[in-house]
Design an enzyme around this catalytic site. Structure first.
Site, mmCIF file in Angstrom:
data_model
loop_
_atom_site.group_PDB
_atom_site.id
_atom_site.type_symbol
_atom_site.label_atom_id
_atom_site.label_comp_id
_atom_site.label_asym_id
_atom_site.label_seq_id
_atom_site.Cartn_x
_atom_site.Cartn_y
_atom_site.Cartn_z
ATOM 1 N N TYR A 150 2.414 -2.562 -37.809
ATOM 2 C CA TYR A 150 3.581 -3.336 -38.254
ATOM 3 C C TYR A 150 4.847 -2.871 -37.532
ATOM 4 C CZ TYR A 150 6.859 -5.425 -41.621
ATOM 5 O OH TYR A 150 7.870 -6.142 -42.224
ATOM 6 N N LYS A 154 6.514 -4.953 -34.558
ATOM 7 C CA LYS A 154 7.855 -5.546 -34.636
ATOM 8 C C LYS A 154 8.735 -5.054 -33.490
ATOM 9 C CE LYS A 154 7.776 -7.971 -38.572
ATOM 10 N NZ LYS A 154 8.077 -9.408 -38.689
ATOM 11 N N ASN A 195 4.935 -4.270 -58.029
ATOM 12 C CA ASN A 195 4.046 -3.361 -58.769
ATOM 13 C C ASN A 195 4.699 -2.889 -60.057
ATOM 14 O OD1 ASN A 195 2.052 -3.489 -56.872
ATOM 15 N ND2 ASN A 195 2.081 -1.327 -56.315
ATOM 16 N N PHE A 196 5.906 -2.328 -59.939
ATOM 17 C CA PHE A 196 6.575 -1.747 -61.115
ATOM 18 C C PHE A 196 6.805 -2.812 -62.192
ATOM 19 C CE2 PHE A 196 8.913 2.274 -59.267
ATOM 20 C CZ PHE A 196 7.681 2.831 -58.979
ATOM 21 N N GLY A 212 8.681 10.515 -56.155
ATOM 22 C CA GLY A 212 9.569 9.407 -56.534
ATOM 23 C C GLY A 212 11.010 9.644 -56.119
ATOM 24 N N THR A 215 13.977 7.203 -51.128
ATOM 25 C CA THR A 215 14.946 6.141 -51.440
ATOM 26 C C THR A 215 14.663 4.861 -50.655
ATOM 27 O OG1 THR A 215 16.533 6.690 -49.699
ATOM 28 C CG2 THR A 215 16.758 7.879 -51.790
ATOM 29 N N ARG A 216 15.103 3.755 -51.241
ATOM 30 C CA ARG A 216 15.137 2.455 -50.578
ATOM 31 C C ARG A 216 16.417 1.758 -51.048
ATOM 32 N NH1 ARG A 216 11.472 4.716 -48.504
ATOM 33 N NH2 ARG A 216 9.413 3.928 -47.943
ATOM 34 N N PRO A 277 8.527 6.443 -45.260
ATOM 35 C CA PRO A 277 9.876 6.938 -44.965
ATOM 36 C C PRO A 277 10.547 7.587 -46.179
ATOM 37 C CG PRO A 277 9.563 4.760 -44.034
ATOM 38 C CD PRO A 277 8.377 5.024 -44.921
ATOM 39 N N ARG A 280 16.043 5.391 -46.827
ATOM 40 C CA ARG A 280 16.355 4.164 -46.084
ATOM 41 C C ARG A 280 17.560 3.463 -46.686
ATOM 42 N NH1 ARG A 280 11.688 0.308 -46.015
ATOM 43 N NH2 ARG A 280 10.780 1.620 -44.425
HETATM 44 P P1 NAD Z 1 5.085 -12.479 -47.036
HETATM 45 O O1 NAD Z 1 3.814 -11.763 -46.800
HETATM 46 O O2 NAD Z 1 5.357 -13.016 -48.401
HETATM 47 O O3 NAD Z 1 5.233 -13.698 -46.028
HETATM 48 C C1 NAD Z 1 4.663 -13.722 -44.743
HETATM 49 C C2 NAD Z 1 4.137 -15.121 -44.490
HETATM 50 O O4 NAD Z 1 3.568 -15.171 -43.166
HETATM 51 C C3 NAD Z 1 3.013 -15.496 -45.452
HETATM 52 O O5 NAD Z 1 3.240 -16.799 -45.931
HETATM 53 C C4 NAD Z 1 1.755 -15.409 -44.607
HETATM 54 O O6 NAD Z 1 0.729 -16.255 -45.062
HETATM 55 C C5 NAD Z 1 2.297 -15.806 -43.245
HETATM 56 N N1 NAD Z 1 1.493 -15.294 -42.125
HETATM 57 C C6 NAD Z 1 1.016 -14.050 -41.952
HETATM 58 N N2 NAD Z 1 0.324 -13.957 -40.799
HETATM 59 C C7 NAD Z 1 0.365 -15.182 -40.230
HETATM 60 C C8 NAD Z 1 -0.162 -15.747 -39.040
HETATM 61 N N3 NAD Z 1 -0.889 -15.006 -38.191
HETATM 62 N N4 NAD Z 1 0.080 -17.050 -38.772
HETATM 63 C C9 NAD Z 1 0.797 -17.822 -39.633
HETATM 64 N N5 NAD Z 1 1.314 -17.362 -40.783
HETATM 65 C C10 NAD Z 1 1.107 -16.054 -41.071
HETATM 66 O O7 NAD Z 1 6.245 -11.518 -46.568
HETATM 67 P P2 NAD Z 1 7.827 -11.655 -46.666
HETATM 68 O O8 NAD Z 1 8.305 -10.557 -47.496
HETATM 69 O O9 NAD Z 1 8.205 -13.051 -47.018
HETATM 70 O O10 NAD Z 1 8.253 -11.350 -45.160
HETATM 71 C C11 NAD Z 1 8.617 -12.370 -44.255
HETATM 72 C C12 NAD Z 1 9.079 -11.761 -42.950
HETATM 73 O O11 NAD Z 1 10.187 -10.902 -43.163
HETATM 74 C C13 NAD Z 1 7.994 -10.914 -42.251
HETATM 75 O O12 NAD Z 1 8.056 -11.144 -40.862
HETATM 76 C C14 NAD Z 1 8.409 -9.505 -42.571
HETATM 77 O O13 NAD Z 1 7.990 -8.616 -41.565
HETATM 78 C C15 NAD Z 1 9.917 -9.623 -42.637
HETATM 79 N N6 NAD Z 1 10.482 -8.570 -43.496
HETATM 80 C C16 NAD Z 1 10.372 -8.638 -44.851
HETATM 81 C C17 NAD Z 1 10.881 -7.608 -45.634
HETATM 82 C C18 NAD Z 1 10.810 -7.652 -47.136
HETATM 83 O O14 NAD Z 1 11.285 -6.711 -47.789
HETATM 84 N N7 NAD Z 1 10.302 -8.674 -47.763
HETATM 85 C C19 NAD Z 1 11.491 -6.507 -45.028
HETATM 86 C C20 NAD Z 1 11.536 -6.454 -43.639
HETATM 87 C C21 NAD Z 1 11.052 -7.501 -42.885
HETATM 88 N N1 UDP Z 2 5.897 2.866 -54.027
HETATM 89 C C1 UDP Z 2 5.661 3.446 -55.258
HETATM 90 N N2 UDP Z 2 4.799 2.818 -56.105
HETATM 91 C C2 UDP Z 2 4.193 1.645 -55.816
HETATM 92 C C3 UDP Z 2 4.450 1.045 -54.555
HETATM 93 C C4 UDP Z 2 5.311 1.699 -53.684
HETATM 94 O O1 UDP Z 2 6.198 4.500 -55.577
HETATM 95 O O2 UDP Z 2 3.435 1.142 -56.647
HETATM 96 C C5 UDP Z 2 6.862 3.535 -53.117
HETATM 97 C C6 UDP Z 2 6.393 3.666 -51.665
HETATM 98 O O3 UDP Z 2 5.678 4.876 -51.476
HETATM 99 C C7 UDP Z 2 7.711 3.670 -50.921
HETATM 100 C C8 UDP Z 2 8.613 2.781 -51.778
HETATM 101 O O4 UDP Z 2 7.994 2.707 -53.047
HETATM 102 O O5 UDP Z 2 8.261 4.966 -50.869
HETATM 103 C C9 UDP Z 2 8.754 1.366 -51.208
HETATM 104 O O6 UDP Z 2 7.461 0.877 -50.954
HETATM 105 P P1 UDP Z 2 7.178 -0.626 -50.546
HETATM 106 O O7 UDP Z 2 5.719 -0.739 -50.298
HETATM 107 O O8 UDP Z 2 7.788 -1.531 -51.533
HETATM 108 O O9 UDP Z 2 8.013 -0.843 -49.198
HETATM 109 P P2 UDP Z 2 8.225 0.038 -47.874
HETATM 110 O O10 UDP Z 2 7.510 1.365 -47.995
HETATM 111 O O11 UDP Z 2 7.665 -0.793 -46.794
HETATM 112 O O12 UDP Z 2 9.679 0.218 -47.801
#
Ligand code: NAD
Ligand code: UDP
Length: 333
Positions: A150, A154, A195-196, A212, A215-216, A277, A280
């Site tokens: 991932y 990206k 999840n939470f 725990g 941070t995010r 991480p 963040r």
């Molecule tokens: P999500 O999983 O809900 O949405 C992703 C969508 O892409 C889904 O509808 C999935 O079916 C579709 N998809 C996956 N692989 C595909 C493929 N090969 N071809 C066509 N469609 C495909 O996730 P999201 O949270 O809505 O994230 C959307 C975008 O934003 C992603 O690119 C993600 O990397 C980026 N992003 C999201 C977050 C977040 O916190 N939600 C943070 C950083 C970046």
């Molecule tokens: N996390 C957690 N419990 C869960 C799911 C995630 O404590 O049930 C923690 C995870 O380890 C991370 C933070 O929550 O430190 C955010 O995780 P998430 O998967 O939401 O996003 P990302 O790690 O991609 O920021």
């Protein structure tokens, strides 16, 4: 604003569906493209039928790892699973989605002369040594770890965007999105907020990974969508951080959810995932000054809205266990 024909890849997903609804509401012709790995058309709810009947909304089931030819003015390229549980389900597919998918979308943008926005991520900063994260920080990413399909995917996608921009003069926009939450998150998403909240509503202990103390910074989805539209419609290529800069620990998040549901919650500690991480938080100076971006929804309000959304979803879900990433073999290709 003149109505445009806008392609949203990943449009049936969490952020994508919220974005499609906003663009449709503004009067644009919206083409939602998705392979439905983690997305679901039910995210459009009752509005779906009327949207399709209006003739201004189309759904195309397609995988971005395959090329596609279609006439559009703008492309929001979001297709990619975002939850660690989902993107690690089939890591080879995840990197193909990021690299081949972005390559195909750039090829399309070049052919039809469309502006293209990439949904990149704060994960390009990895486990950051610079805090808060500014756009000029190059990051600290493990290239061979379980998150790299991932993170590195990206990073290559960003490289492709800037190479197409320099070499072919494609108008690009790159958003680095930080943790976003809100309605239309999948129930089996596996990220901390869903999840939470689902655990709290089901009376189960909240699964805190590690101590725990990591941070995010959580951004409500309507604020994020606003940032994406501002970036697309502005003059800056980016990369630009988009999110909310209120930073909290996972234990503080437990407390925020506890305050909102109004009953004491139990927690259970689980092992910290590899390369998780530690801290963040976005530096939003660029987004604020260049885009006039200003995230408005406080955590308390966003959590309330998200609880409401999951409460309804859990009613239909019943007693079945929620297991993340139970997908069909078709998604394993
Ligand atoms: P999500 O999983 O809900 O949405 C992703 C969508 O892409 C889904 O509808 C999935 O079916 C579709 N998809 C996956 N692989 C595909 C493929 N090969 N071809 C066509 N469609 C495909 O996730 P999201 O949270 O809505 O994230 C959307 C975008 O934003 C992603 O690119 C993600 O990397 C980026 N992003 C999201 C977050 C977040 O916190 N939600 C943070 C950083 C970046
Ligand atoms: N996390 C957690 N419990 C869960 C799911 C995630 O404590 O049930 C923690 C995870 O380890 C991370 C933070 O929550 O430190 C955010 O995780 P998430 O998967 O939401 O996003 P990302 O790690 O991609 O920021």
């Amino acid at each position: 604003m003149k109505p445009r024909s806008i392609l949203v890849t990943g449009g049936a997903g969490f952020i994508g569906s919220n974005l499609c609804l906003r663009l449709f509401g503004e009067g644009h012709h919206v083409i939602c493209l998705d392979n439905c790995f983690t997305g679901d058309l039910r995210n459009f709810g009752d509005a779906y039928r009327d949207m399709v009947l209006s003739g201004r909304f189309e759904f195309i089931r397609h995988d971005v790892t395959e090329p596609i030819t279609i006439e559009v003015d703008e492309i929001y390229h979001l297709a990619c699973p975002a939850s660690p549980v989902h993107y690690q389900y089939n890591p080879v597919k995840t990197i193909k989605t990021n690299v081949m998918g972005t390559h195909h979308m750039l090829g399309l943008a070049k052919r039809v002369n469309a502006r293209i926005l990439l949904a990149s991520t704060s994960e390009v900063y990895g486990d950051p040594h610079v805090h808060p994260q500014t756009e000029d920080y190059w990051g600290n990413v493990n290239p061979i770890g379980v998150r790299s399909c991932y993170d590195e995917g990206k990073r290559v996608a960003e490289t492709l965007m800037f190479d197409y921009h320099r070499q072919h003069d494609i108008p690009i926009r790159v958003a680095r999105i930080f943790n976003t939450y809100g309605p239309n998150m999948a129930i089996d998403d596996g990220r901390v907020m869903s999840n939470f909240i689902c655990q709290a509503l089901r009376g189960e202990p909240l699964t805190v990974y590690g101590e725990g103390e990591q941070t995010r910074s959580f951004c409500y989805v309507s604020d994020l969508v606003d940032g994406l539209c501002r970036l697309m419609n502005g003059d800056n290529t980016g990369p630009i951080n988009l999110g909310n800069d209120g930073e909290i620990t996972m234990l503080e998040l437990v407390k925020a959810i506890e305050d909102s549901v109004g009953t004491p919650l139990k927690i259970v500690h689980k092992p910290l995932p590899q390369d998780d991480p530690v801290r963040r938080r976005p530096d939003l100076t660029k987004a604020r000054t260049l885009l006039g971006y200003d995230p408005k929804v406080p955590l308390e309000e966003g959590v309330k809205q998200t609880i409401q959304y999951f409460r309804k979803l859990l009613k239909d879900w019943g007693e079945r266990p929620i297991e993340a990433a139970r997908r069909t073999p078709a998604h394993a290709k």
